[in-house]
Write a protein that holds these residues in place. Structure first.
Motif, PDB file in Angstrom:
ATOM      1  N   VAL A  54       0.164  -4.894 -11.515  1.00 62.56           N
ATOM      2  CA  VAL A  54       0.547  -6.290 -11.751  1.00 62.56           C
ATOM      3  C   VAL A  54      -0.587  -7.233 -11.369  1.00 62.56           C
ATOM      4  O   VAL A  54      -0.778  -8.273 -12.010  1.00 62.56           O
ATOM      5  CB  VAL A  54       1.853  -6.640 -11.010  1.00 62.56           C
ATOM      6  CG1 VAL A  54       1.636  -6.855  -9.512  1.00 62.56           C
ATOM      7  CG2 VAL A  54       2.502  -7.879 -11.627  1.00 62.56           C
ATOM      8  N   ASP A  55      -1.369  -6.878 -10.350  1.00 57.09           N
ATOM      9  CA  ASP A  55      -2.527  -7.710 -10.006  1.00 57.09           C
ATOM     10  C   ASP A  55      -3.573  -7.687 -11.115  1.00 57.09           C
ATOM     11  O   ASP A  55      -4.300  -8.656 -11.321  1.00 57.09           O
ATOM     12  CB  ASP A  55      -3.151  -7.230  -8.693  1.00 57.09           C
ATOM     13  CG  ASP A  55      -2.493  -7.851  -7.469  1.00 57.09           C
ATOM     14  OD1 ASP A  55      -1.589  -8.681  -7.627  1.00 57.09           O
ATOM     15  OD2 ASP A  55      -2.891  -7.492  -6.345  1.00 57.09           O
TER      16      ASP A  55
ATOM     17  N   GLU B  26       0.833  -1.211   0.000  1.00 55.30           N
ATOM     18  CA  GLU B  26       0.000   0.000   0.000  1.00 55.30           C
ATOM     19  C   GLU B  26       0.866   1.259   0.000  1.00 55.30           C
ATOM     20  O   GLU B  26       0.587   2.219  -0.729  1.00 55.30           O
ATOM     21  CB  GLU B  26      -0.928   0.002   1.216  1.00 55.30           C
ATOM     22  CG  GLU B  26      -2.023  -1.056   1.181  1.00 55.30           C
ATOM     23  CD  GLU B  26      -1.569  -2.411   1.703  1.00 55.30           C
ATOM     24  OE1 GLU B  26      -2.405  -3.336   1.754  1.00 55.30           O
ATOM     25  OE2 GLU B  26      -0.369  -2.550   2.049  1.00 55.30           O
ATOM     26  N   GLU B  27       1.917   1.258   0.826  1.00 51.14           N
ATOM     27  CA  GLU B  27       2.775   2.444   0.916  1.00 51.14           C
ATOM     28  C   GLU B  27       3.568   2.654  -0.372  1.00 51.14           C
ATOM     29  O   GLU B  27       3.717   3.785  -0.846  1.00 51.14           O
ATOM     30  CB  GLU B  27       3.731   2.310   2.108  1.00 51.14           C
ATOM     31  CG  GLU B  27       3.057   2.318   3.468  1.00 51.14           C
ATOM     32  CD  GLU B  27       2.461   3.680   3.815  1.00 51.14           C
ATOM     33  OE1 GLU B  27       2.747   4.675   3.124  1.00 51.14           O
ATOM     34  OE2 GLU B  27       1.691   3.744   4.793  1.00 51.14           O
ATOM     35  N   ILE B  28       4.076   1.564  -0.951  1.00 52.05           N
ATOM     36  CA  ILE B  28       4.845   1.681  -2.197  1.00 52.05           C
ATOM     37  C   ILE B  28       3.944   2.156  -3.331  1.00 52.05           C
ATOM     38  O   ILE B  28       4.319   3.057  -4.109  1.00 52.05           O
ATOM     39  CB  ILE B  28       5.522   0.338  -2.536  1.00 52.05           C
ATOM     40  CG1 ILE B  28       6.574   0.002  -1.473  1.00 52.05           C
ATOM     41  CG2 ILE B  28       6.156   0.384  -3.928  1.00 52.05           C
ATOM     42  CD1 ILE B  28       7.139  -1.409  -1.569  1.00 52.05           C
ATOM     43  N   ASP B  29       2.743   1.579  -3.441  1.00 50.01           N
ATOM     44  CA  ASP B  29       1.803   2.021  -4.475  1.00 50.01           C
ATOM     45  C   ASP B  29       1.446   3.494  -4.304  1.00 50.01           C
ATOM     46  O   ASP B  29       1.400   4.267  -5.272  1.00 50.01           O
ATOM     47  CB  ASP B  29       0.530   1.169  -4.437  1.00 50.01           C
ATOM     48  CG  ASP B  29       0.640  -0.097  -5.277  1.00 50.01           C
ATOM     49  OD1 ASP B  29       1.610  -0.221  -6.050  1.00 50.01           O
ATOM     50  OD2 ASP B  29      -0.256  -0.954  -5.169  1.00 50.01           O
ATOM     51  N   LYS B  30       1.181   3.901  -3.053  1.00 49.41           N
ATOM     52  CA  LYS B  30       0.801   5.294  -2.788  1.00 49.41           C
ATOM     53  C   LYS B  30       1.930   6.251  -3.155  1.00 49.41           C
ATOM     54  O   LYS B  30       1.702   7.317  -3.757  1.00 49.41           O
ATOM     55  CB  LYS B  30       0.419   5.458  -1.318  1.00 49.41           C
ATOM     56  CG  LYS B  30      -0.102   6.850  -0.958  1.00 49.41           C
ATOM     57  CD  LYS B  30      -0.546   6.900   0.499  1.00 49.41           C
ATOM     58  CE  LYS B  30      -1.087   8.280   0.857  1.00 49.41           C
ATOM     59  NZ  LYS B  30      -1.509   8.338   2.296  1.00 49.41           N
ATOM     60  N   ALA B  31       3.156   5.868  -2.834  1.00 45.91           N
ATOM     61  CA  ALA B  31       4.309   6.719  -3.146  1.00 45.91           C
ATOM     62  C   ALA B  31       4.463   6.910  -4.647  1.00 45.91           C
ATOM     63  O   ALA B  31       4.726   8.025  -5.133  1.00 45.91           O
ATOM     64  CB  ALA B  31       5.581   6.098  -2.559  1.00 45.91           C
TER      65      ALA B  31
ATOM     66  N   TYR C  67       1.583   8.455 -11.289  1.00 40.66           N
ATOM     67  CA  TYR C  67       1.118   7.285 -12.021  1.00 40.66           C
ATOM     68  C   TYR C  67      -0.361   7.060 -11.698  1.00 40.66           C
ATOM     69  O   TYR C  67      -0.773   7.232 -10.552  1.00 40.66           O
ATOM     70  CB  TYR C  67       1.904   6.040 -11.608  1.00 40.66           C
ATOM     71  CG  TYR C  67       3.244   5.874 -12.269  1.00 40.66           C
ATOM     72  CD1 TYR C  67       4.062   6.965 -12.551  1.00 40.66           C
ATOM     73  CD2 TYR C  67       3.720   4.611 -12.596  1.00 40.66           C
ATOM     74  CE1 TYR C  67       5.303   6.806 -13.146  1.00 40.66           C
ATOM     75  CE2 TYR C  67       4.968   4.431 -13.195  1.00 40.66           C
ATOM     76  CZ  TYR C  67       5.751   5.538 -13.469  1.00 40.66           C
ATOM     77  OH  TYR C  67       6.982   5.370 -14.059  1.00 40.66           O
ATOM     78  N   PRO C  68      -1.172   6.651 -12.664  1.00 40.97           N
ATOM     79  CA  PRO C  68      -2.590   6.410 -12.375  1.00 40.97           C
ATOM     80  C   PRO C  68      -2.833   5.191 -11.497  1.00 40.97           C
ATOM     81  O   PRO C  68      -3.832   5.115 -10.789  1.00 40.97           O
ATOM     82  CB  PRO C  68      -3.217   6.212 -13.764  1.00 40.97           C
ATOM     83  CG  PRO C  68      -2.081   5.782 -14.629  1.00 40.97           C
ATOM     84  CD  PRO C  68      -0.859   6.485 -14.089  1.00 40.97           C
ATOM     85  N   MET C  69      -1.908   4.218 -11.547  1.00 38.18           N
ATOM     86  CA  MET C  69      -2.000   3.024 -10.712  1.00 38.18           C
ATOM     87  C   MET C  69      -0.625   2.741 -10.122  1.00 38.18           C
ATOM     88  O   MET C  69       0.403   3.022 -10.753  1.00 38.18           O
ATOM     89  CB  MET C  69      -2.442   1.790 -11.516  1.00 38.18           C
ATOM     90  CG  MET C  69      -3.812   1.862 -12.118  1.00 38.18           C
ATOM     91  SD  MET C  69      -4.212   0.341 -13.025  1.00 38.18           S
ATOM     92  CE  MET C  69      -4.488  -0.785 -11.654  1.00 38.18           C
ATOM     93  N   GLY C  70      -0.618   2.159  -8.919  1.00 33.67           N
ATOM     94  CA  GLY C  70       0.643   1.718  -8.352  1.00 33.67           C
ATOM     95  C   GLY C  70       1.115   0.449  -9.033  1.00 33.67           C
ATOM     96  O   GLY C  70       0.334  -0.272  -9.658  1.00 33.67           O
TER      97      GLY C  70
END
Length: 290
Positions: free
Chosen positions: A232-233, A212-217, A224-227
């Motif tokens: 990848v999911d 969650e933190e990496i995607d949010k960053a 980026y529109p998506m983390g």
């Protein structure tokens, strides 16, 4: 002139390509050897049309006409006989693509164009499985096809100017923006996306932060529109691993897959399609049911 389009493969990409092809006014036949997959694709495409009408993106008449232009067929040999363009959208495994292209070549008319929806593999090598390299090209669509605006059109070694021009016109009629580039492993987008996604897995296995933190960053810091883990999911961890293995073999050490990604794939955590990838979607589904 392209009128009749065949899409081989009824997975996420195939059904998305079929949808935008039908919306663009083409007669589209979706081919899959698995009858249940065709049934699921038909239902999903119908839902896409319903949603398009509900959101005001399509008129009811346009949706009805497009749906009438769609058909579903388990036999590629029959579907190929009257095709003007065949778009292959099967898994990124060269042996599968080889079988498909050999069948296409045997049964398609001489004027028919061949396209592969590969995200990393060589359209030149894929063209060698048939006998019309001048009429073969890559059309790299993005997931979800009906929302993502780009088609990356990749010329093989012997792709003709006429083929590149025709396929660009087809993609534009589907409502897509295009870039036309020359073949090199990974093209433009997959090389960048694979590096970012793989580095995110290295960060995760090093304990740098939670998914969650990496995607949010990445989303808020790099716009980026998506983390990378959300993405990848969506595309599938197995698909990403196949792409990285290919790029690692072709371009070297910087594309070596993160061990954690390989571990997730071995565990069957392939993303949304299996209910669990980096994130657990079974919890979400249970909440919806309640």
């Amino acid at each position: 002139m392209i009128n009749r389009m065949v899409v081989v493969g009824s997975g996420l990409m195939g059904r998305g390509i079929a949808y935008v092809g039908a919306v663009g006014g083409y007669d589209v036949t979706v081919v899959d050897i698995h009858e249940h997959a065709l049934e699921n694709a038909k239902k999903e495409i119908e839902r896409m049309f319903e949603k398009g009408v509900a959101l005001g993106k399509l008129s009811s008449d346009h949706a009805s006409n497009a749906l009438r232009n769609l058909s579903f067929q388990p036999n590629l040999s029959e579907a190929a006989r009257e095709a003007d363009l065949i778009i292959e959208a099967v898994p990124e495994e060269i042996t599968i693509k080889k079988r498909v292209f050999e069948t296409m070549e045997e049964h398609a008319p001489a004027h028919c164009y061949f396209a592969t929806n590969t995200s990393t593999m060589s359209p030149t090598e894929i063209a060698s499985f048939a006998k019309r390299p001048d009429k073969t090209i890559a059309m790299h669509f993005f997931n979800p096809v009906h929302k993502m605006p780009l088609v990356e059109i990749v010329r093989g070694l012997e792709t003709s100017d006429e083929t590149a021009k025709t396929i660009k016109e087809v993609a534009e009629k589907m409502g897509k923006e295009t870039v036309v580039i020359n073949e090199f492993p990974g093209f433009v987008t997959s090389r960048i996306s694979a590096l970012v996604g793989n580095e995110a897995f290295y960060m995760l296995q090093e304990g740098l932060g939670t998914p969650e933190e990496i995607d949010k960053a990445i989303k808020l810091g790099l716009n980026y529109p998506m983390g990378p883990f959300e993405l990848v999911d969506l595309v599938g961890l197995d698909t990403r691993l196949n792409n990285l293995n290919y790029l690692h073999a072709k371009l070297g050490e910087k594309y070596r897959p993160a061990p954690l990604l390989e571990q997730y794939v071995k565990a069957g955590r392939l993303g949304r399609k299996t209910g669990k990838g980096v994130y657990d979607y079974t919890i979400e589904e249970e909440w919806v049911k309640k």
